[in-house]
Each structure stands twice: as structure tokens, then as C-alpha cells.
Design a protein around this motif. Structure first.
Motif, short mmCIF file in Angstrom:
data_model
loop_
_atom_site.label_atom_id
_atom_site.label_comp_id
_atom_site.label_asym_id
_atom_site.label_seq_id
_atom_site.Cartn_x
_atom_site.Cartn_y
_atom_site.Cartn_z
N ARG A 94 -79.90 44.87 -22.40
CA ARG A 94 -81.02 45.81 -22.40
C ARG A 94 -82.07 45.49 -23.46
NH1 ARG A 94 -81.08 51.17 -20.62
NH2 ARG A 94 -83.27 50.69 -20.73
N ASN A 127 -77.56 51.64 -23.62
CA ASN A 127 -77.70 51.62 -22.16
C ASN A 127 -78.32 52.88 -21.59
OD1 ASN A 127 -76.46 49.02 -21.53
ND2 ASN A 127 -74.64 49.94 -22.43
N TYR A 128 -78.36 53.95 -22.33
CA TYR A 128 -78.90 55.22 -21.85
C TYR A 128 -80.40 55.29 -22.06
CZ TYR A 128 -74.21 57.01 -21.24
OH TYR A 128 -72.93 57.21 -20.81
N LYS A 129 -81.06 56.07 -21.22
CA LYS A 129 -82.51 56.21 -21.32
C LYS A 129 -82.92 56.85 -22.65
CE LYS A 129 -86.57 57.92 -18.97
NZ LYS A 129 -87.12 58.49 -17.76
N ASN A 130 -82.26 57.93 -23.01
CA ASN A 130 -82.56 58.64 -24.25
C ASN A 130 -81.39 58.46 -25.19
OD1 ASN A 130 -83.11 60.44 -26.29
ND2 ASN A 130 -83.98 61.98 -24.93
N VAL A 131 -81.46 57.48 -26.04
CA VAL A 131 -80.30 57.07 -26.84
C VAL A 131 -79.70 58.20 -27.68
CG1 VAL A 131 -79.48 55.50 -28.63
CG2 VAL A 131 -80.94 54.65 -26.79
N SER A 137 -73.02 50.98 -26.86
CA SER A 137 -72.87 51.73 -25.60
C SER A 137 -74.09 52.61 -25.37
CB SER A 137 -71.61 52.59 -25.64
OG SER A 137 -70.46 51.80 -25.70
N ALA A 138 -74.56 53.26 -26.42
CA ALA A 138 -75.69 54.19 -26.30
C ALA A 138 -76.98 53.51 -25.90
CB ALA A 138 -75.88 54.92 -27.63
N GLY A 173 -78.53 61.04 -25.01
CA GLY A 173 -77.88 60.66 -23.77
C GLY A 173 -76.48 60.12 -23.91
N TYR A 174 -76.00 59.99 -25.13
CA TYR A 174 -74.69 59.41 -25.35
C TYR A 174 -73.82 60.39 -26.11
CZ TYR A 174 -71.00 56.18 -26.60
OH TYR A 174 -69.78 55.57 -26.74
N GLU A 211 -70.28 52.64 -30.61
CA GLU A 211 -71.05 53.75 -30.05
C GLU A 211 -72.50 53.36 -29.82
OE1 GLU A 211 -68.52 57.33 -32.21
OE2 GLU A 211 -70.31 56.52 -33.19
#
Length: 135
Positions: free
Chosen positions: A26, A111-115, A108-109, A118-119, A105
Motif C-alpha cells: 500500500r 491496509n485500512y482507509k482510515n488508519v 496491518s492498520a 479503522g483498525y 498493528e
């Protein structure tokens, strides 16, 4: 010239983090500024401003110090997967829209739109609170 890494973050940790960022699917671009502060551009053109630390127990006093030294910080990575933040630091960070993550963490985070929102961190998934209360 002012030394910006007075947090005792080893160069090996900085290199590991930077290399891992550069290999993440990403991430488009990584700029390391002031030794332990990173400007990270993702594939959706969002910019993450992250501070890399190496804190086994990351408390409120360290969080406030970090934000005073690096006020543009949005995310604080506290190091290895065994490192964790105190409940007080987590609450203060949440109230101030700051994400605190260990390496696993954070990667992994990303990958989310709103870090930061969103995690769900490991402790929150297990519905257990950090029992360490010191700062």
C-alpha cells in the motif's frame, strides 16, 4: 545541528521499519525526516505522519513529550510486537486522534482507509485492558 533522535531508537530499528514500509504493497513513497519521523504516502494518495519509537512501556508522559517534540505526529509506532502502551496513553491518544501501534498493528492498520479509526488493536479485540498503569 540538533540531534532529533534523543529517544534512543537504534539505527537497526529505523532501517528495519523503513525497509518494511518500502516493501508494503500500500506504500508508494517513504520520506524519513528528523531521523525517526516518517512521511508515508499510500496508494490512495493519503499521507501518514508517523513517529518511530522503541518504548517497551509507552506511557502518558512519553506521549506528551513526543507530541511536543513532533507536533505533526498522527501515528506513533512504539516498536516491537512485545511493546505496549498504557491505558492512560491510549485514552489520551484516542481523545487527540493519535494512533499508537506496535510494528505488527501498524503494518496491518496501513491496509485500512482510515488508519487510526479503522483498525482495532489486539487488546481491544480481546476485550482486555492493559494492566500496566504507570506513566
Amino acid at each position: 545541528m540538533r540531534n532529533f533522535n534523543n529517544w534512543n531508537v537504534p539505527f537497526s530499528t529505523i532501517c528495519f521499519f523503513e525497509d518494511a514500509l518500502n516493501s508494503h504493497t500500500r506504500i508508494i513513497k517513504v520520506n524519513r525526516e528528523r531521523d525517526i519521523f516518517f512521511r508515508i504516502e499510500r496508494d490512495d494518495n493519503s499521507i501518514l505522519r508517523a513517529l518511530l519509537l522503541n518504548e517497551y512501556r509507552f506511557g502518558l508522559a512519553s506521549l506528551i513529550r513526543a507530541l511536543e517534540e513532533f507536533p505533526e505526529t498522527e501515528y506513533i509506532i512504539i516498536g516491537g510486537n512485545w511493546n505496549e502502551s498504557t491505558h492512560e496513553a491510549d485514552e489520551y491518544a484516542k481523545d487527540n486522534n493519535i494512533g499508537i501501534y506496535n510494528f505488527s498493528e501498524f503494518f496491518s492498520a496501513i491496509n485500512y482507509k482510515n488508519v487510526p479509526l479503522g483498525y482495532i488493536k489486539k487488546d481491544e479485540r480481546n476485550n482486555t485492558k492493559n494492566t500496566f498503569r504507570g506513566a
